[in-house]
Write a protein that holds these residues in place. Structure first.
Motif, PDB file in Angstrom:
ATOM      1  N   ASP A   1      -4.743  -9.290   1.454  1.00 50.49           N
ATOM      2  CA  ASP A   1      -5.547  -8.123   1.675  1.00 50.49           C
ATOM      3  C   ASP A   1      -4.934  -7.248   0.446  1.00 50.49           C
ATOM      4  OD1 ASP A   1      -6.458  -5.606   2.761  1.00 50.49           O
ATOM      5  OD2 ASP A   1      -4.741  -5.427   4.436  1.00 50.49           O
TER       6      ASP A   1
ATOM      7  N   LYS B   1     -11.810   3.486  -2.142  1.00 45.53           N
ATOM      8  CA  LYS B   1     -10.276   3.748  -2.662  1.00 45.53           C
ATOM      9  C   LYS B   1     -10.759   3.860  -4.065  1.00 45.53           C
ATOM     10  CE  LYS B   1      -7.405   2.273   1.281  1.00 45.53           C
ATOM     11  NZ  LYS B   1      -6.467   1.311   1.696  1.00 45.53           N
TER      12      LYS B   1
ATOM     13  N   SER C   1       0.836  -1.234   0.223  1.00 51.54           N
ATOM     14  CA  SER C   1      -0.027  -0.209   0.155  1.00 51.54           C
ATOM     15  C   SER C   1       0.989   1.255   0.107  1.00 51.54           C
ATOM     16  CB  SER C   1      -1.025   0.245   1.237  1.00 51.54           C
ATOM     17  OG  SER C   1      -2.113  -0.513   0.729  1.00 51.54           O
TER      18      SER C   1
HETATM   19  C1  LIG Z   1      -6.641   1.018   3.054  1.00 51.69           C
HETATM   20  C2  LIG Z   1      -6.004  -0.374   3.316  1.00 51.69           C
HETATM   21  C3  LIG Z   1      -6.549  -1.161   4.298  1.00 51.69           C
HETATM   22  C4  LIG Z   1      -7.349  -0.431   5.423  1.00 51.69           C
HETATM   23  O1  LIG Z   1      -8.910  -0.026   4.570  1.00 51.69           O
HETATM   24  P1  LIG Z   1      -9.943   0.587   5.339  1.00 51.69           P
HETATM   25  O2  LIG Z   1     -10.956   0.564   4.063  1.00 51.69           O
HETATM   26  O3  LIG Z   1      -9.467   2.217   5.546  1.00 51.69           O
HETATM   27  O4  LIG Z   1     -10.364   0.212   6.516  1.00 51.69           O
HETATM   28  C5  LIG Z   1      -6.076  -2.293   4.765  1.00 51.69           C
HETATM   29  N1  LIG Z   1      -5.208  -2.922   4.105  1.00 51.69           N
HETATM   30  C6  LIG Z   1      -4.695  -2.339   3.021  1.00 51.69           C
HETATM   31  C7  LIG Z   1      -3.705  -3.178   2.120  1.00 51.69           C
HETATM   32  C8  LIG Z   1      -4.978  -1.067   2.663  1.00 51.69           C
HETATM   33  O5  LIG Z   1      -4.319  -0.622   1.432  1.00 51.69           O
END
Ligand SMILES: *Cc1c(COP(=O)(O)O)cnc(C)c1O
Length: 485
Positions: free
Chosen positions: A265, A308, A235
């Motif tokens: 994730d 996002k 990220s």
């Molecule tokens: C943004 C992100 C999160 C958190 O997501 P939220 O929707 O803000 O809870 C978790 N893991 C990764 C890899 C992310 O990019």
């Protein structure tokens, strides 16, 4: 200050009733209620009393107005502050498209209409009108999600952090989760993979080194108590230089061979390819994978955010294997993390734009795909507008010019890939960039700019339709404020 001075000042503190019944207090009673106005005035009076008694030369002595005037001005300030919401629209002139502090994705018109249609009425949220019985709130978005990602099943929760928590709790409680040491990331200062893992009741086994993890590292860490191989999108940072990470194909193969769950994730949640990649500086299309690609490569479960790159409301999606997702549907945590009707309405409408092939009308996608000629044209227009504003106010010397900018997608997507764009730079002869920026942020509709090399920069890419007028209004406000009127 002598004892009798203090006493005289204390006696000059106005009486509560005089303030409460003054004409200026009436509108506040209308918006806050008389009891609340009384409580706020009492706070102000108590504070003045405390300052007088403590005798420290604080703000009171610096402020040499009579006490009653001071009490009125402080009360009005505090009442004004409490009379309107602190949650209000701002203009994002930072050039960061998915800005978490500014509320991430602005919704598409269709999503806004959908929220409007559902907010003030009863709905089929958990009701099936055909059968006349209880239904599930997840059904409203599951089919579209499966359609767009190729997943067998999908489940939505409050945000992606919740999605990761639920997915791990349902598949790995009391068992081991193997994750690369290079992927133990923290996102936005509050989401930390090791802590979420701990919270889910899973045991973390970190393998490899920060910059290098091989499939053999995962393989040797597997025990009879291992449940999940977890891959996390790094990220918001990237390691350059020597980097070796394990491909999702290798991980999927190993997980299948050892009867484990391979979970990913993904974070940003790209549903389809983005257009105009020629727009990216140092762009590598292979850096961000779509949910469909991850599932095709063998991920059993993929989690991602709705607000996002997808461009919808705050929501978290768990997509993938039906067998695994069915286990999550009955998990108690789902009840805790469930999504409300307005979010579901907005999310459904956003997904339908993808289904219709109209994702380029979603604000986040549209802003990312804006071409340089369009940005330049808009920058020139804003520049002319701001020059006129300064001239009309007879405000001293301002150097206002169109400049090239580096914009960012933000939200942890494409962390090192910048978008080249245009902005308007302002330098005031008698006004520092910090003072000007503070003035823009203090406007009735605050404008949040960037500052670079002593100049305020207004990035064009993240301005929404109609924002130019708001920028001009804020500029005029900032000039007046600096002139002290
Ligand atoms: C943004 C992100 C999160 C958190 O997501 P939220 O929707 O803000 O809870 C978790 N893991 C990764 C890899 C992310 O990019």
């Amino acid at each position: 200050m002598t004892f009798s001075d203090t006493n005289a000042l204390l006696r000059s503190i106005p009486a509560m009733d005089d303030l409460l019944n003054a004409p200026w207090a009436a509108p506040f009673s209308g918006s806050l209620g008389r009891e609340t106005v009384k409580k706020i005035i009492a706070e102000v009076l108590a504070e003045i009393r405390r300052e007088l008694c403590s005798g420290v030369p604080g703000s009171l002595s610096a402020d040499c107005r009579p006490i009653d005037e001071l009490a009125v001005s402080r009360a009005v300030n505090l009442l004004r502050l409490k009379s309107s919401s602190t949650l209000k629209p701002v203009v994002n002139a930072t050039g960061v498209v998915i800005h978490t502090n500014l509320g991430r994705a602005p919704l598409a018109d269709e999503a806004i209409h959908a929220v409007n249609a559902i907010a003030g009425t009863y709905s089929t949220l958990e009701y099936d009108p055909e059968q006349g019985e209880r239904g599930g709130r997840n059904v409203h978005v599951e089919w579209s999600l499966c359609r767009m990602t190729g997943a067998e099943a999908a489940l939505v929760v409050n945000n992606n952090a919740a999605a990761v928590l639920l997915a791990l709790s349902a598949t790995a409680q009391g068992r081991e989760v193997i994750v690369s040491a290079g992927e133990l990331v923290e996102i936005g200062g509050s989401f930390r993979i090791p802590e979420i893992l701990d919270f889910s009741g899973a045991k973390m086994t970190a393998v490899g080194c920060t910059n290098s993890t091989r499939i053999q590292d995962y393989r040797s860490a597997i025990t009879e108590n291992t449940a999940v191989l977890l891959k996390v999108h790094p990220s918001n940072y990237r390691i350059d230089g020597f980097v070796k990470s394990t491909s999702r194909e290798e991980l999927a193969e190993l997980a299948a061979e050892r009867n484990l769950v391979f979970m990913e994730d993904l974070g940003s949640g790209l549903l389809g390819p983005l257009g105009v990649p020629g727009n990216f500086k140092k762009f590598h299309a292979d850096r961000e994978h779509s949910v469909r690609e991850c599932l095709l490569a063998g991920s059993n479960i993929v989690t991602f955010s709705g607000d996002k790159l997808l461009g919808g409301p705050q929501i978290g999606v768990i997509a993938g294997s039906k067998k695994l997702i069915d286990k999550m549907r009955t998990h108690q945590l789902l009840r805790v993390l469930r999504v409300d009707k307005m979010t579901l309405a907005a999310f459904d409408a956003t997904l339908r734009l993808y289904l219709a092939g109209r994702q380029n009308t979603i604000p986040v996608i549209r802003m990312i795909e804006l071409s340089k000629p369009v940005l330049l044209e808009r920058a020139r227009r804003l520049s002319r507008m701001l020059k006129r504003t300064a001239a009309n106010l007879h405000a001293g010397d301002f150097d206002i010019a169109v400049v090239e900018t580096e914009d960012a997608i933000g939200g942890g997507s494409f962390p090192t890939d910048l978008l080249s764009g245009f902005g308007v730079a302002i330098r005031g002869a008698a006004l520092s960039a910090e003072t000007l920026a503070a003035g823009l942020r203090a406007a009735p509709v605050p404008v949040i700019p960037a500052i670079r090399e002593g100049r305020v920069i207004l990035h064009i890419r993240t301005l929404l339709s109609g924002d130019e007028q708001l920028v001009a209004a804020a500029f005029s406000y900032a000039i007046s404020r600096a002139a002290g009127d």
